[in-house]
Design a protein around this motif. Structure first.
Motif, PDB file in Angstrom:
ATOM      1  N   UNK A 173      -5.230  -5.474   2.701  1.00  0.00           N
ATOM      2  CA  UNK A 173      -5.387  -4.983   4.065  1.00  0.00           C
ATOM      3  C   UNK A 173      -5.899  -6.054   4.996  1.00  0.00           C
ATOM      4  N   UNK A 174      -6.853  -6.860   4.519  1.00  0.00           N
ATOM      5  CA  UNK A 174      -7.391  -7.946   5.336  1.00  0.00           C
ATOM      6  C   UNK A 174      -6.325  -9.006   5.617  1.00  0.00           C
ATOM      7  N   UNK A 175      -5.490  -9.292   4.610  1.00  0.00           N
ATOM      8  CA  UNK A 175      -4.387 -10.238   4.810  1.00  0.00           C
ATOM      9  C   UNK A 175      -3.385  -9.689   5.821  1.00  0.00           C
ATOM     10  N   UNK A 176      -3.145  -8.377   5.760  1.00  0.00           N
ATOM     11  CA  UNK A 176      -2.210  -7.754   6.703  1.00  0.00           C
ATOM     12  C   UNK A 176      -2.728  -7.874   8.132  1.00  0.00           C
ATOM     13  N   UNK A 177      -4.035  -7.787   8.298  1.00  0.00           N
ATOM     14  CA  UNK A 177      -4.615  -7.909   9.639  1.00  0.00           C
ATOM     15  C   UNK A 177      -4.372  -9.291  10.225  1.00  0.00           C
ATOM     16  N   UNK A 178      -4.175 -10.286   9.359  1.00  0.00           N
ATOM     17  CA  UNK A 178      -3.897 -11.643   9.818  1.00  0.00           C
ATOM     18  C   UNK A 178      -2.408 -11.967   9.798  1.00  0.00           C
ATOM     19  N   UNK A 179      -1.600 -10.956   9.515  1.00  0.00           N
ATOM     20  CA  UNK A 179      -0.161 -11.168   9.496  1.00  0.00           C
ATOM     21  C   UNK A 179       0.350 -11.873   8.267  1.00  0.00           C
ATOM     22  N   UNK A 180      -0.460 -11.910   7.199  1.00  0.00           N
ATOM     23  CA  UNK A 180      -0.080 -12.613   5.978  1.00  0.00           C
ATOM     24  C   UNK A 180       0.435 -11.676   4.888  1.00  0.00           C
ATOM     25  N   UNK A 181       0.446 -10.373   5.150  1.00  0.00           N
ATOM     26  CA  UNK A 181       0.953  -9.401   4.174  1.00  0.00           C
ATOM     27  C   UNK A 181       1.490  -8.199   4.936  1.00  0.00           C
ATOM     28  N   UNK A 182       2.368  -7.462   4.287  1.00  0.00           N
ATOM     29  CA  UNK A 182       2.946  -6.259   4.882  1.00  0.00           C
ATOM     30  C   UNK A 182       2.042  -5.072   4.554  1.00  0.00           C
ATOM     31  N   UNK A 183       1.444  -4.497   5.581  1.00  0.00           N
ATOM     32  CA  UNK A 183       0.475  -3.412   5.392  1.00  0.00           C
ATOM     33  C   UNK A 183       1.080  -2.238   4.635  1.00  0.00           C
ATOM     34  N   UNK A 184       2.300  -1.844   5.001  1.00  0.00           N
ATOM     35  CA  UNK A 184       2.941  -0.681   4.395  1.00  0.00           C
ATOM     36  C   UNK A 184       3.325  -0.945   2.945  1.00  0.00           C
ATOM     37  N   UNK A 185       3.741  -2.165   2.638  1.00  0.00           N
ATOM     38  CA  UNK A 185       4.114  -2.491   1.268  1.00  0.00           C
ATOM     39  C   UNK A 185       2.878  -2.508   0.364  1.00  0.00           C
ATOM     40  N   UNK A 186       1.786  -3.095   0.856  1.00  0.00           N
ATOM     41  CA  UNK A 186       0.541  -3.110   0.074  1.00  0.00           C
ATOM     42  C   UNK A 186       0.089  -1.687  -0.224  1.00  0.00           C
ATOM     43  N   UNK A 187       0.091  -0.842   0.815  1.00  0.00           N
ATOM     44  CA  UNK A 187      -0.334   0.537   0.626  1.00  0.00           C
ATOM     45  C   UNK A 187       0.577   1.316  -0.301  1.00  0.00           C
ATOM     46  N   UNK A 188       1.881   1.114  -0.172  1.00  0.00           N
ATOM     47  CA  UNK A 188       2.839   1.834  -1.010  1.00  0.00           C
ATOM     48  C   UNK A 188       2.703   1.439  -2.477  1.00  0.00           C
ATOM     49  N   UNK A 189       2.593   0.139  -2.741  1.00  0.00           N
ATOM     50  CA  UNK A 189       2.439  -0.330  -4.119  1.00  0.00           C
ATOM     51  C   UNK A 189       1.145   0.204  -4.730  1.00  0.00           C
ATOM     52  N   UNK A 190       0.067   0.208  -3.946  1.00  0.00           N
ATOM     53  CA  UNK A 190      -1.214   0.695  -4.451  1.00  0.00           C
ATOM     54  C   UNK A 190      -1.146   2.181  -4.773  1.00  0.00           C
ATOM     55  N   UNK A 191      -0.488   2.954  -3.914  1.00  0.00           N
ATOM     56  CA  UNK A 191      -0.375   4.398  -4.137  1.00  0.00           C
ATOM     57  C   UNK A 191       0.454   4.698  -5.385  1.00  0.00           C
ATOM     58  N   UNK A 192       1.577   4.008  -5.537  1.00  0.00           N
ATOM     59  CA  UNK A 192       2.440   4.221  -6.708  1.00  0.00           C
ATOM     60  C   UNK A 192       1.714   3.818  -7.986  1.00  0.00           C
ATOM     61  N   UNK A 193       1.022   2.678  -7.951  1.00  0.00           N
ATOM     62  CA  UNK A 193       0.301   2.214  -9.131  1.00  0.00           C
ATOM     63  C   UNK A 193      -0.836   3.156  -9.497  1.00  0.00           C
ATOM     64  N   UNK A 194      -1.500   3.714  -8.495  1.00  0.00           N
ATOM     65  CA  UNK A 194      -2.574   4.673  -8.752  1.00  0.00           C
ATOM     66  C   UNK A 194      -2.025   5.907  -9.454  1.00  0.00           C
ATOM     67  N   UNK A 195      -0.911   6.430  -8.958  1.00  0.00           N
ATOM     68  CA  UNK A 195      -0.278   7.602  -9.580  1.00  0.00           C
ATOM     69  C   UNK A 195       0.160   7.293 -11.011  1.00  0.00           C
ATOM     70  N   UNK A 196       0.767   6.125 -11.207  1.00  0.00           N
ATOM     71  CA  UNK A 196       1.264   5.751 -12.528  1.00  0.00           C
ATOM     72  C   UNK A 196       0.120   5.636 -13.539  1.00  0.00           C
ATOM     73  N   UNK A 197      -0.973   4.998 -13.151  1.00  0.00           N
ATOM     74  CA  UNK A 197      -2.113   4.859 -14.045  1.00  0.00           C
ATOM     75  C   UNK A 197      -2.731   6.201 -14.388  1.00  0.00           C
ATOM     76  N   UNK A 198      -2.869   7.067 -13.388  1.00  0.00           N
ATOM     77  CA  UNK A 198      -3.425   8.400 -13.631  1.00  0.00           C
ATOM     78  C   UNK A 198      -2.565   9.189 -14.608  1.00  0.00           C
ATOM     79  N   UNK A 199      -1.243   9.117 -14.434  1.00  0.00           N
ATOM     80  CA  UNK A 199      -0.339   9.859 -15.309  1.00  0.00           C
ATOM     81  C   UNK A 199      -0.408   9.342 -16.743  1.00  0.00           C
TER      82      UNK A 199
END
Length: 207
Positions: free
Chosen positions: A40-66
């Motif tokens: 998120x901090x990198x996204x604030x500086x334009x060095x990462x895609x905010x939506x991609x970081x969030x999407x990957x984190x959400x999917x990985x969280x679901x996968x680990x929980x399952x």
């Protein structure tokens, strides 16, 4: 790769999110929150895609929980005891459930991930309680989305408001998250769980 500079991260931030967040489902000390907040901090500086970081984190969280949920729903927790690291993970599950309680309600599945060890405890307890796979999957997905949004938001907010280097913004975001998590944890875990329902490593499994 120089992780002390924003340019040094490149696409590595995306590569590490899934294994770190999935691993955190089994072993809470893995600093997945810090990695997602850094995204998120990198996204604030334009060095990462905010939506991609969030999407990957959400999917990985679901996968680990399952994965944790199915491991204990199918009574396969004893498999962990074959390895030294597995026994440590198994013991860590006991500690997590003892701190966070053994609630397997849908609200706990969604919200427990915001307190230390709560994600692991809720997933394991839900598997043991034989919560429906569909119900758990939906709650884990919603919880993962909320968690990812919160973590990425902390990093982005700190980065966009302080204008500090990304690593300083990430540390501020982590500090804010820990503080709020501790407060929530004190409220939620006021009534601690008793003996863990997870089979003790090296002991006969519960029937």
């Amino acid at each position: 790769m120089d992780i002390t500079t924003a340019d040094g991260w490149g696409a590595a931030i995306y590569v590490w999110i899934i294994p770190m967040v999935v691993g955190d489902a089994f072993f809470p000390p893995i600093p997945s929150e810090m990695l997602v907040i850094t995204g998120g901090a990198l996204a604030a500086q334009g060095q990462a895609n905010l939506w991609l970081v969030g999407s990957l984190a959400a999917v990985a969280s679901w996968l680990g929980d399952m994965m944790v949920f199915q491991l204990f729903k199918r009574r396969l927790g004893h498999i962990l005891d074959r390895w030294v690291w597995g026994r440590r993970v198994h013991q860590g599950i006991h500690r997590a459930i003892a701190r966070a309680g053994r609630s397997s309600t849908y609200g706990a599945i969604i919200g427990a991930r915001f307190i230390p060890g709560g994600r692991l405890a809720a997933s394991a307890a839900s598997g043991i309680a034989e919560v429906s796979s569909r119900g758990f999957s939906l709650c884990a997905g919603l919880g993962g989305l909320l968690w990812a949004t919160w973590q990425v938001g902390l990093g982005y907010f700190a980065g966009s408001t302080t204008k500090l280097p990304f690593w300083a913004s990430a540390l501020i975001g982590v500090g804010m998250g820990l503080l709020i998590g501790v407060v929530v944890g004190l409220i939620v875990t006021r009534r601690r769980g008793d003996r863990s329902p997870v089979d003790e490593p090296g002991q006969p499994p519960h029937l």
